[in-house]
Enzyme design. Sequence first.
Site: not given
Length: 365
Positions: A317-318
């Site tokens: 989850p950047c």
Amino acid sequence: MLMTRPDFDTLYEALLNRDPSYDGRVFVCVASTGIFCRLTCPARKPKRENCTFHETVGECIDAGFRPCKRCKPTTPEASADPVVKSLIGALEKRPGYRWGEPDIVRMGLDPSTVRRAFKRHFGMTFLEMARQRRLQEGFSTLAEGGKVIDAQITAGFESPSAFREAFAKILGQAPGTFSDDPLLVADWVSSPLGPLIAVADKTQLHLLEFLDRRALPAEFRKLQTYAKGRIGFGRTGITDQIQEELDRFFAGKSGVFETRLALHGSTFTRDVWRELLKIPAGDTRSYSDLASDLGRPTAVRAVARANGANQIAIVVPCHRVLGADGSLTGYGGGLWRKQRLIELERSYAAANPAPWSAQQICQDF
């Protein structure tokens, strides 16, 4: 914070004007009715003294308000737009059709209104989305073992060269250059934020990227080097698994991703990605937070580069990393997608926090 909270007067004025720039970012709770709405709600506007403003659906529910039945604030923003909804439905019925502005006019819609609505919701026009959808149909034909000419016809391209050029623009190589004896296979998976390319083998997911990401051709080339040129078309059980998990994620049923991941990068880069996996859905971090958590407080720029090099969207989850001032910044899939993902996770995590912790198994390369 995804933005600096405007003062009450500014938000009330936006409510009176039905300002679309606040859609999905701020909601109004009306004390006299006990409901909460989008600022663009077509209902009669409430008095100032009856209004309070909150940034998430979860906050409105926690405050004891019910969602409005007219503007449907708990549904994805685009689903509540009748113009978008009608065209998305038409596109799904005719995915291989070559849509043009005359078709939009024949449906009784104004092309400029449609263009603005799709840009606001999806970061692309309807015609751009329709072209992507045609390419998806061609991709599926290839993944099922069809010939390039069959894929071209299915995708609605009159010219073989136009189909090859459009395909190569996405992945950096023409469809005829893919391997017939692959180590990894590629196919597309769907999402409400647009289609993604998934590259997998029988045990791991190696790449998951939005179709329109500019870095996708370069990422694909690196993966080709790893696979020694042996990437072909097709699906495995891993492709089906990630599709099912994405469906549950976007339906708000679960934020848990159990698909086994292959992480291709340097030791430092992989460490950053593992740190990203620790961020709970609904929470965010800054680049400096990540650097400190890694024990490298001066490596903020290196952390940002590693974050940007992530090639497994959503799952790693950047999108949960913000600028130091809380602003949206640096998302290769488009800031509009980053905004939607954070809002989605915050609203679902507030309503049902239990199933929103990540649980991935990673293999380094």
